[in-house]
Design an enzyme around this catalytic site. Structure first.
Site, short mmCIF file in Angstrom:
data_model
loop_
_atom_site.label_atom_id
_atom_site.label_comp_id
_atom_site.label_asym_id
_atom_site.label_seq_id
_atom_site.Cartn_x
_atom_site.Cartn_y
_atom_site.Cartn_z
CB SER A 95 51.90 59.04 -60.43
OG SER A 95 52.34 60.24 -61.01
CG ASP A 240 56.28 63.00 -59.95
OD1 ASP A 240 55.07 63.30 -60.08
OD2 ASP A 240 56.78 62.00 -60.49
MG MG Z 1 53.65 61.79 -60.44
#
Ligand code: MG
Length: 443
Positions: A95, A240
């Protein structure tokens, strides 16, 4: 019982705590648990091939079929898992962490990150090494699969593309050399004029570090201002999370963008908005003023997502730029956040800075205290903290006259975190110091 999964799946430093042996064993454990069809994807990190191949070897050794989606944003994989007959998904990503990190995250059949209960089952198989061994003629197979167009089309179906196009927006996107490179330039080009920064995938992250903080997205802020763009957007490594820059080149904090998107959704649909207790009160005030209701949860994206399902929420999100749109899927979704922000600007006919000016302003301070026995100390704190309004959703949240303070033990480190919010920085600091001292006195 030993623990393997942290708050963000299994994460560590490449070839140290996150290595091929662990990935192989975890692949075997995941495969033994699901016994079905698994979709796998990665972000752009240098260690992705090593980890993906190891996980894949583990999965097929248990008889699972693996569908390799190659590089894709986490929400693209989650959207595909949810809408296909796949039994689960695996994402290789760290991430927003620096380049030397990587991680393995498991997605359940419904597209949401695995619940803690199911993680525990996989941990049990992993630590006891109770792996399912497929016979030589029952090993799984590996197939290539393309999931990106399906994700992009799913997003475009949900926003008013014609209305957005009429505005002829100029949008600068900073893909941060991450998974965003594979979807965002094309997605935005379908709605607006797009200028890209760091849109070449590269696991060394030469453009900027993967976390879209104010310091890291300086080039984007300068570019938006220099070319008089309407909007700037930066993504984290697995796309995201989306962070916005207003038309003047100013960084918009995640709680403010969360507030305006939540307010917009609530205006259209009424209903409940789910967010963790650590979120700024500006979100609750703005959403209430628009006729909506806030439901608070413990900190953590999967917890917010599962609560949204439970209370049939119209929207949810975190202050870090993770926005969740139930009509698309129950997970943080950088692509959907992008499209929703463009629609919001188009429908409102206002600039981003004008919209942000409508959101109440607070100051939030985060601090922590080192503490070996943090759970015990929290119990003692419960007895000594008094107040009119105390919320025990996650640790202790005390509402005081000037704002609030949230004190919660870390699940993974020997620390107690303290978040304090006030009308301004001085007030927030005063609250933080008062409660920090209280924690230290108990220790
Ligand atoms: Mg992320």
């Amino acid at each position: 019982m030993k623990r393997l999964f942290g708050t963000n799946g299994v994460r560590g430093i490449t070839n140290e705590s996150m290595n091929a042996e662990l990935a192989l064993k975890l692949g075997k454990a995941i495969g033994s648990y699901f016994q079905g069809n698994i979709i796998i994807a990665t972000d752009t990190r240098t260690s992705n091939e090593m980890l993906k191949n190891a996980v894949t070897a583990g999965l097929i050794s248990t008889g699972c079929n693996v569908f390799d989606a190659k590089i894709a944003p986490s929400p693209a994989l989650q959207y595909y898992v949810k809408n296909s007959d796949a039994d689960a998904g695996v994402i290789i990503t760290a991430s927003h962490n620096p380049p030397q990190f990587n991680g393995i995250k498991v997605i359940d059949k419904d597209g949401i990150e695995l619940s803690r209960k199911k993680e525990k089952e996989i941990e049990k198989i992993y630590f006891n090494e109770h792996f399912h061994k497929a016979a030589w003629n029952e090993l799984g197979k590996v197939y290539d699969i393309d999931i990106l167009d399906f994700y992009i089309e799913g997003i475009l179906d949900l926003v008013n593309v014609e209305k957005i196009k009429e505005c002829n927006f100029k949008v600068v996107i900073d893909c941060g050399n991450g998974a965003a490179c594979y979807t965002m330039p094309y997605l935005v080009s379908q709605m607006a004029n797009v200028i890209t920064l760091n849109a070449q995938p590269d696991g060394n992250f030469p453009g900027r570090m993967p976390e879209p903080t104010e310091e890291n997205v300086n080039e984007l802020m300068k570019t938006v201002k220099a070319i008089k763009a309407d909007l700037g957007i930066a993504y984290d490594g697995d796309a995201d999370r989306a962070i916005f820059i207003d038309e003047n080149g100013n960084f918009v904090y995640g709680d403010k963008s969360l507030a305006i998107v939540a307010g917009y959704v609530v205006e259209k649909k009424r209903g409940k908005v789910v967010t963790p207790v650590s979120t700024s009160s500006c979100v609750e005030e703005y959403v209430r003023a628009k006729g909506g209701e806030i439901v608070y949860t413990k900190v953590g994206a999967p917890i917010v997502a599962r609560k949204m399902v439970e209370v049939d929420a119209v929207f949810g999100g975190e202050e870090n730029g993770g926005l969740m749109f139930p009509e698309h899927q129950y997970c943080r979704d950088g692509g959907m956040a992008t499209a929703a922000m463009l629609e919001l600007l188009a429908i409102k006919g206002k600039s981003l800075s004008e919209l942000i000016a409508e959101v109440p302003s607070y100051s939030l301070i985060k601090t922590k205290v080192e503490c070996e026995n943090n759970k015990e100390v929290m119990e003692k704190l419960k007895d000594s903290i008094k107040g009119d309004k105390i919320d025990y959703t996650d640790g202790i949240k005390v509402y005081v006259k000037e704002g609030w303070v949230l004190i919660r033990p870390s699940g993974t480190e020997p620390i107690i975190r303290i978040y304090a919010e006030g009308k301004n920085a001085a007030e927030a600091k005063k609250i933080a110091e008062k409660y920090k001292k209280m924690v230290e006195d108990i220790i």
